[in-house]
Motif scaffolding. Structure first.
Motif, PDB file in Angstrom:
ATOM      1  N   THR A   1     -21.866  58.697 -33.955  1.00  0.00           N
ATOM      2  CA  THR A   1     -21.561  57.384 -34.519  1.00  0.00           C
ATOM      3  C   THR A   1     -20.321  57.466 -35.395  1.00  0.00           C
ATOM      4  O   THR A   1     -19.868  58.558 -35.760  1.00  0.00           O
ATOM      5  CB  THR A   1     -22.734  56.864 -35.360  1.00  0.00           C
ATOM      6  OG1 THR A   1     -22.892  57.722 -36.497  1.00  0.00           O
ATOM      7  CG2 THR A   1     -24.025  56.795 -34.566  1.00  0.00           C
ATOM      8  N   THR A   2     -19.817  56.315 -35.763  1.00  0.00           N
ATOM      9  CA  THR A   2     -18.672  56.252 -36.673  1.00  0.00           C
ATOM     10  C   THR A   2     -18.973  57.013 -37.958  1.00  0.00           C
ATOM     11  O   THR A   2     -18.151  57.801 -38.431  1.00  0.00           O
ATOM     12  CB  THR A   2     -18.340  54.782 -37.007  1.00  0.00           C
ATOM     13  OG1 THR A   2     -18.111  54.074 -35.792  1.00  0.00           O
ATOM     14  CG2 THR A   2     -17.129  54.680 -37.912  1.00  0.00           C
TER      15      THR A   2
ATOM     16  N   ARG B   1     -12.452  54.659 -39.017  1.00  0.00           N
ATOM     17  CA  ARG B   1     -12.522  53.489 -38.134  1.00  0.00           C
ATOM     18  C   ARG B   1     -11.190  53.230 -37.448  1.00  0.00           C
ATOM     19  O   ARG B   1     -11.140  52.933 -36.249  1.00  0.00           O
ATOM     20  CB  ARG B   1     -12.952  52.265 -38.928  1.00  0.00           C
ATOM     21  CG  ARG B   1     -14.403  52.294 -39.327  1.00  0.00           C
ATOM     22  CD  ARG B   1     -14.770  51.061 -40.134  1.00  0.00           C
ATOM     23  NE  ARG B   1     -16.151  51.127 -40.565  1.00  0.00           N
ATOM     24  CZ  ARG B   1     -16.582  50.735 -41.752  1.00  0.00           C
ATOM     25  NH1 ARG B   1     -15.742  50.204 -42.622  1.00  0.00           N
ATOM     26  NH2 ARG B   1     -17.853  50.841 -42.065  1.00  0.00           N
TER      27      ARG B   1
ATOM     28  N   ARG C   1     -16.495  54.095 -26.240  1.00  0.00           N
ATOM     29  CA  ARG C   1     -17.418  53.666 -27.283  1.00  0.00           C
ATOM     30  C   ARG C   1     -18.331  52.566 -26.767  1.00  0.00           C
ATOM     31  O   ARG C   1     -17.990  51.820 -25.856  1.00  0.00           O
ATOM     32  CB  ARG C   1     -16.688  53.217 -28.538  1.00  0.00           C
ATOM     33  CG  ARG C   1     -15.940  51.922 -28.409  1.00  0.00           C
ATOM     34  CD  ARG C   1     -15.241  51.583 -29.698  1.00  0.00           C
ATOM     35  NE  ARG C   1     -14.555  50.301 -29.562  1.00  0.00           N
ATOM     36  CZ  ARG C   1     -13.801  49.768 -30.490  1.00  0.00           C
ATOM     37  NH1 ARG C   1     -13.612  50.401 -31.632  1.00  0.00           N
ATOM     38  NH2 ARG C   1     -13.222  48.620 -30.301  1.00  0.00           N
ATOM     39  N   ASN C   2     -19.480  52.495 -27.406  1.00  0.00           N
ATOM     40  CA  ASN C   2     -20.481  51.508 -27.054  1.00  0.00           C
ATOM     41  C   ASN C   2     -21.204  51.124 -28.344  1.00  0.00           C
ATOM     42  O   ASN C   2     -21.435  51.962 -29.209  1.00  0.00           O
ATOM     43  CB  ASN C   2     -21.471  52.102 -26.054  1.00  0.00           C
ATOM     44  CG  ASN C   2     -22.519  51.107 -25.634  1.00  0.00           C
ATOM     45  OD1 ASN C   2     -22.231  49.927 -25.456  1.00  0.00           O
ATOM     46  ND2 ASN C   2     -23.736  51.575 -25.469  1.00  0.00           N
ATOM     47  N   ARG C   3     -21.536  49.858 -28.441  1.00  0.00           N
ATOM     48  CA  ARG C   3     -22.283  49.398 -29.604  1.00  0.00           C
ATOM     49  C   ARG C   3     -23.632  48.885 -29.110  1.00  0.00           C
ATOM     50  O   ARG C   3     -23.746  47.732 -28.678  1.00  0.00           O
ATOM     51  CB  ARG C   3     -21.528  48.303 -30.336  1.00  0.00           C
ATOM     52  CG  ARG C   3     -22.143  47.962 -31.665  1.00  0.00           C
ATOM     53  CD  ARG C   3     -21.257  47.000 -32.418  1.00  0.00           C
ATOM     54  NE  ARG C   3     -21.095  47.512 -33.755  1.00  0.00           N
ATOM     55  CZ  ARG C   3     -20.227  47.087 -34.619  1.00  0.00           C
ATOM     56  NH1 ARG C   3     -19.380  46.135 -34.265  1.00  0.00           N
ATOM     57  NH2 ARG C   3     -20.158  47.575 -35.811  1.00  0.00           N
TER      58      ARG C   3
ATOM     59  N   ARG D   1     -27.189  47.303 -28.698  1.00  0.00           N
ATOM     60  CA  ARG D   1     -27.797  46.112 -29.294  1.00  0.00           C
ATOM     61  C   ARG D   1     -29.277  46.358 -29.553  1.00  0.00           C
ATOM     62  O   ARG D   1     -29.935  47.078 -28.810  1.00  0.00           O
ATOM     63  CB  ARG D   1     -27.665  44.917 -28.367  1.00  0.00           C
ATOM     64  CG  ARG D   1     -26.253  44.594 -27.978  1.00  0.00           C
ATOM     65  CD  ARG D   1     -25.573  43.807 -29.045  1.00  0.00           C
ATOM     66  NE  ARG D   1     -24.184  43.572 -28.642  1.00  0.00           N
ATOM     67  CZ  ARG D   1     -23.229  43.371 -29.516  1.00  0.00           C
ATOM     68  NH1 ARG D   1     -23.473  43.366 -30.785  1.00  0.00           N
ATOM     69  NH2 ARG D   1     -22.007  43.162 -29.105  1.00  0.00           N
TER      70      ARG D   1
ATOM     71  N   SER E   1     -26.971  44.704 -34.101  1.00  0.00           N
ATOM     72  CA  SER E   1     -26.407  45.803 -33.334  1.00  0.00           C
ATOM     73  C   SER E   1     -26.350  47.059 -34.184  1.00  0.00           C
ATOM     74  O   SER E   1     -26.378  47.005 -35.408  1.00  0.00           O
ATOM     75  CB  SER E   1     -25.012  45.444 -32.831  1.00  0.00           C
ATOM     76  OG  SER E   1     -24.157  45.180 -33.911  1.00  0.00           O
TER      77      SER E   1
ATOM     78  N   PRO F   1     -24.348  50.876 -35.067  1.00  0.00           N
ATOM     79  CA  PRO F   1     -22.937  51.254 -35.223  1.00  0.00           C
ATOM     80  C   PRO F   1     -22.332  51.680 -33.883  1.00  0.00           C
ATOM     81  O   PRO F   1     -23.050  51.986 -32.930  1.00  0.00           O
ATOM     82  CB  PRO F   1     -22.982  52.433 -36.198  1.00  0.00           C
ATOM     83  CG  PRO F   1     -24.374  52.883 -36.260  1.00  0.00           C
ATOM     84  CD  PRO F   1     -25.247  51.785 -35.765  1.00  0.00           C
ATOM     85  N   TRP F   2     -21.013  51.720 -33.837  1.00  0.00           N
ATOM     86  CA  TRP F   2     -20.339  52.210 -32.646  1.00  0.00           C
ATOM     87  C   TRP F   2     -20.786  53.635 -32.377  1.00  0.00           C
ATOM     88  O   TRP F   2     -20.902  54.452 -33.282  1.00  0.00           O
ATOM     89  CB  TRP F   2     -18.822  52.189 -32.817  1.00  0.00           C
ATOM     90  CG  TRP F   2     -18.200  50.836 -32.745  1.00  0.00           C
ATOM     91  CD1 TRP F   2     -17.627  50.150 -33.783  1.00  0.00           C
ATOM     92  CD2 TRP F   2     -18.058  50.002 -31.593  1.00  0.00           C
ATOM     93  NE1 TRP F   2     -17.149  48.953 -33.332  1.00  0.00           N
ATOM     94  CE2 TRP F   2     -17.403  48.827 -31.987  1.00  0.00           C
ATOM     95  CE3 TRP F   2     -18.422  50.132 -30.255  1.00  0.00           C
ATOM     96  CZ2 TRP F   2     -17.099  47.802 -31.104  1.00  0.00           C
ATOM     97  CZ3 TRP F   2     -18.120  49.103 -29.377  1.00  0.00           C
ATOM     98  CH2 TRP F   2     -17.467  47.958 -29.805  1.00  0.00           C
ATOM     99  N   HIS F   3     -20.991  53.940 -31.100  1.00  0.00           N
ATOM    100  CA  HIS F   3     -21.324  55.283 -30.647  1.00  0.00           C
ATOM    101  C   HIS F   3     -20.153  55.762 -29.783  1.00  0.00           C
ATOM    102  O   HIS F   3     -19.712  55.052 -28.885  1.00  0.00           O
ATOM    103  CB  HIS F   3     -22.601  55.274 -29.806  1.00  0.00           C
ATOM    104  CG  HIS F   3     -23.837  55.058 -30.600  1.00  0.00           C
ATOM    105  ND1 HIS F   3     -24.079  53.917 -31.338  1.00  0.00           N
ATOM    106  CD2 HIS F   3     -24.915  55.859 -30.780  1.00  0.00           C
ATOM    107  CE1 HIS F   3     -25.253  54.022 -31.920  1.00  0.00           C
ATOM    108  NE2 HIS F   3     -25.786  55.197 -31.593  1.00  0.00           N
TER     109      HIS F   3
END
Length: 70
Positions: free
Chosen positions: A4-5, A20, A34-36, A38, A43, A45-47
């Motif tokens: 994650t971020t 970021r 990246r994928n966020r 849901r 949602s 964090p960004w992965h």
């Protein structure tokens, strides 16, 4: 293989804003995917994981074939 971020910030950056910004740029360049994910109520964090360019770069550094996962 997926971070994650926040995890990447803690490992490699001095500020969350810098993390970021840099992660976003690496995504734009095709180095990171990246994928966020849901959830029912918002949602996560960004992965991040390596995208094709990132995988090719890593494979070249390790003398491996990028098409073959580790």
């Amino acid at each position: 293989r997926v971070l994650t971020t926040q995890q990447l910030f803690e490992l490699h950056f001095s500020s969350i804003q810098r993390a970021r910004s840099r992660l976003s740029r690496l995504h734009q360049l095709g180095v990171l995917w990246r994928n966020r994910p849901r959830t029912q109520f918002g949602s996560l964090p960004w992965h991040y994981t390596l995208d094709q360019l990132g995988a090719q770069t890593k494979a070249a550094e390790c003398d491996e074939d990028a098409a073959e996962p580790e």
